[in-house]
Design an enzyme around this catalytic site. Sequence first.
Site, PDB file in Angstrom:
ATOM      1  N   LYS A 160      24.666  14.411  31.822  1.00 50.14           N
ATOM      2  CA  LYS A 160      24.019  14.533  33.142  1.00 50.14           C
ATOM      3  C   LYS A 160      22.981  13.439  33.242  1.00 50.14           C
ATOM      4  O   LYS A 160      22.443  12.984  32.224  1.00 50.14           O
ATOM      5  CB  LYS A 160      23.322  15.894  33.267  1.00 50.14           C
ATOM      6  N   ASP A 210      25.816  14.602  42.315  1.00 50.59           N
ATOM      7  CA  ASP A 210      25.158  15.915  42.245  1.00 50.59           C
ATOM      8  C   ASP A 210      24.179  15.907  43.427  1.00 50.59           C
ATOM      9  O   ASP A 210      24.375  15.147  44.381  1.00 50.59           O
ATOM     10  CB  ASP A 210      24.453  16.109  40.894  1.00 50.59           C
TER      11      ASP A 210
HETATM   12  P1  NDP Z   1      23.663  18.006  47.998  1.00 49.69           P
HETATM   13  O1  NDP Z   1      22.702  16.915  47.793  1.00 49.69           O
HETATM   14  O2  NDP Z   1      24.905  17.751  48.767  1.00 49.69           O
HETATM   15  O3  NDP Z   1      22.901  19.218  48.629  1.00 49.69           O
HETATM   16  C1  NDP Z   1      21.706  19.586  48.072  1.00 49.69           C
HETATM   17  C2  NDP Z   1      21.405  20.992  48.414  1.00 49.69           C
HETATM   18  O4  NDP Z   1      20.443  21.387  47.478  1.00 49.69           O
HETATM   19  C3  NDP Z   1      20.855  21.101  49.771  1.00 49.69           C
HETATM   20  O5  NDP Z   1      21.609  22.086  50.429  1.00 49.69           O
HETATM   21  C4  NDP Z   1      19.416  21.504  49.522  1.00 49.69           C
HETATM   22  O6  NDP Z   1      19.338  22.688  50.246  1.00 49.69           O
HETATM   23  C5  NDP Z   1      19.292  21.886  48.095  1.00 49.69           C
HETATM   24  N1  NDP Z   1      18.136  21.444  47.304  1.00 49.69           N
HETATM   25  C6  NDP Z   1      18.053  20.396  46.522  1.00 49.69           C
HETATM   26  N2  NDP Z   1      16.934  20.344  45.842  1.00 49.69           N
HETATM   27  C7  NDP Z   1      16.212  21.373  46.192  1.00 49.69           C
HETATM   28  C8  NDP Z   1      14.948  21.859  45.802  1.00 49.69           C
HETATM   29  N3  NDP Z   1      14.173  21.289  44.894  1.00 49.69           N
HETATM   30  N4  NDP Z   1      14.519  22.965  46.352  1.00 49.69           N
HETATM   31  C9  NDP Z   1      15.282  23.573  47.224  1.00 49.69           C
HETATM   32  N5  NDP Z   1      16.484  23.157  47.572  1.00 49.69           N
HETATM   33  C10 NDP Z   1      16.966  22.075  47.107  1.00 49.69           C
HETATM   34  O7  NDP Z   1      23.990  18.617  46.565  1.00 49.69           O
HETATM   35  P2  NDP Z   1      25.244  19.454  46.082  1.00 49.69           P
HETATM   36  O8  NDP Z   1      25.763  20.311  47.152  1.00 49.69           O
HETATM   37  O9  NDP Z   1      26.130  18.496  45.409  1.00 49.69           O
HETATM   38  O10 NDP Z   1      24.589  20.365  44.936  1.00 49.69           O
HETATM   39  C11 NDP Z   1      24.142  21.697  45.149  1.00 49.69           C
HETATM   40  C12 NDP Z   1      24.193  22.463  43.845  1.00 49.69           C
HETATM   41  O11 NDP Z   1      25.547  22.492  43.346  1.00 49.69           O
HETATM   42  C13 NDP Z   1      23.358  21.875  42.705  1.00 49.69           C
HETATM   43  O12 NDP Z   1      22.888  22.919  41.889  1.00 49.69           O
HETATM   44  C14 NDP Z   1      24.391  21.065  41.929  1.00 49.69           C
HETATM   45  O13 NDP Z   1      23.990  20.888  40.593  1.00 49.69           O
HETATM   46  C15 NDP Z   1      25.584  21.976  42.040  1.00 49.69           C
HETATM   47  N6  NDP Z   1      26.887  21.375  41.805  1.00 49.69           N
HETATM   48  C16 NDP Z   1      27.315  20.265  42.480  1.00 49.69           C
HETATM   49  C17 NDP Z   1      28.578  19.764  42.255  1.00 49.69           C
HETATM   50  C18 NDP Z   1      29.124  18.613  43.019  1.00 49.69           C
HETATM   51  O14 NDP Z   1      30.251  18.238  42.756  1.00 49.69           O
HETATM   52  N7  NDP Z   1      28.410  18.038  43.963  1.00 49.69           N
HETATM   53  C19 NDP Z   1      29.465  20.351  41.255  1.00 49.69           C
HETATM   54  C20 NDP Z   1      28.947  21.561  40.642  1.00 49.69           C
HETATM   55  C21 NDP Z   1      27.711  22.003  40.912  1.00 49.69           C
HETATM   56  P3  NDP Z   1      18.128  23.584  50.240  1.00 49.69           P
HETATM   57  O15 NDP Z   1      17.123  22.547  50.357  1.00 49.69           O
HETATM   58  O16 NDP Z   1      18.482  24.539  51.191  1.00 49.69           O
HETATM   59  O17 NDP Z   1      17.863  24.379  49.054  1.00 49.69           O
HETATM   60  O1  2IT Z   2      27.418  20.001  38.135  1.00 51.14           O
HETATM   61  C1  2IT Z   2      28.534  19.457  38.205  1.00 51.14           C
HETATM   62  O2  2IT Z   2      29.528  19.929  37.650  1.00 51.14           O
HETATM   63  C2  2IT Z   2      28.652  18.229  38.995  1.00 51.14           C
HETATM   64  N1  2IT Z   2      27.679  17.801  39.608  1.00 51.14           N
HETATM   65  C3  2IT Z   2      29.951  17.471  39.025  1.00 51.14           C
HETATM   66  C4  2IT Z   2      30.077  16.565  37.846  1.00 51.14           C
HETATM   67  C5  2IT Z   2      31.250  15.641  37.850  1.00 51.14           C
HETATM   68  O3  2IT Z   2      31.336  14.865  36.887  1.00 51.14           O
HETATM   69  O4  2IT Z   2      32.077  15.669  38.763  1.00 51.14           O
END
Ligand code: NDP
Ligand code: 2IT
Length: 446
Positions: free
Chosen positions: A126, A166
Amino acid sequence: MEEKISAFMDSVIARNPGEVEFHQAVHEVAENLIPFIEENPRYKHAKILDRMAEPERVIMFRVPWQDDQGNVQINRGFRIEFNSAIGPYKGGLRFHPSVNLSILKFLGFEQTLKNSLTTLPMGGGKGGSDFNPKGKSDNEIMRFCQSFMSELFRHIGPNTDVPAGDIGVGGREIGYMFGQYKRLRNEFTGVLTGKGFEWGGSLMRPEATGFGVVYFAQAMLATQGQSLAGKVVGLSGFGNVAWGAATKATQLGAKVVTLSGPDGYIYDPEGLDMEKIEYMLELRATNNDVVQPYAEEFGAQFIPNKTPWEVKVDLALPCATQNELGGEDAKKLVANGCVCVTEGANMPCTPEAIHVLQSNKVLFCPGKASNAGGVAVSGLEMSQNSLRFNWSAEEVDQKLQVIMNNIHEQCVKYGTQSDGYVNYVKGANIAGFVKVADAMLAQGIV
Ligand code: NDP
Ligand code: 2IT
């Protein structure tokens, strides 16, 4: 057993002082794995869990860049290369002002188990930066990404370490980083995933995490003879994962009634439709990190400075960030008759929340199993890059469904209790651990 767990945690805390998110992630795993390791002494003698809790390599670097006013800005860049027992380090990059060593170590540690669960050959890693994309211009984002990659490029490669997106890192950022990598190395390789389809990306990667979460929730509900159709769904976040989960849940006949941002949450009792879901993408693209405009656009309610867990729902999908759903929120969900909580984000439920849900026999799955669809399709992107070939969206989606169902089966296999309740936390931790641990045993003391 409690003493063994606390002794182990004491040593982790002493070696990693102040890294509270990392302690939280390791503790959740240690609670399940230490009893399992006691029953399987070969892992104990080889100190597999102790080794797994220590990253193979931590890289930290300066990221200088110039903003549109000509001011010099300095951020910190990180890559945690956690575990390479079963494949090259693999995991996302997070750009958010809260990013620090603790958060990235928790994410890298979880990623190792998650990637193992996918059955694909990927180790865990990561990275990211404390850079805040909020309010930045497109040119500022590009200059930052180029500076970040100007150091990261020497540590990664298609057979070494393959980053992806992410929080704060989507297709645009991956594009700028890929461009800089290619320029520095003079190589067109699958060094990053989440690329545009025209230049090596996989179809379905943008949808994969959210779709996978919903496929997983469907499998969980099926264990109780229930289906998704007609269920009322509470969702948090409005980013990539929330967008994918809202899309698939709606397609399968569920009604998604909430979204959230740092400013508060939206309650839309009519439920989302495809037009509203597309609007989520517009909201993200503004770089303002607010959901309130949705309420003005579609006449829904906006509840400032609160999280959506007070709304009555059947299924909750926390898709924003770590520790966003606490013990009190979990109590409200239980009181409102919620039957299932499937994590879309990484570690969004606090340990107190998990305890409340499990002791009320609410179905609960941790993100390391239920959000593995994103990295799984990243793994499929790596395969397509190696083959120099593209699969159709249907083929990728089909493979994603097989992988999610297989992870569900592994959780059931290792997590079913004597009363029939499936402890998905235990199931995911043990199933993810065994493959990595066996590989580490086979490879000797390295
Ligand atoms: P995006 O950047 O697309 O969206 C970010 C989201 O996270 C927003 O909806 C925002 O909403 C919230 N956020 C971020 N930081 C904060 C914070 N400090 N406090 C409050 N809210 C925060 O990110 P993703 O959708 O890619 O990621 C969302 C989650 O999913 C994370 O935990 C990430 O690790 C996880 N994830 C992502 C994957 C991917 O492929 N993109 C794969 C697997 C897991 P809000 O502010 O409402 O909270
Ligand atoms: O938390 C996760 O699994 C991700 N942000 C996706 C990682 C990836 O290598 O696609």
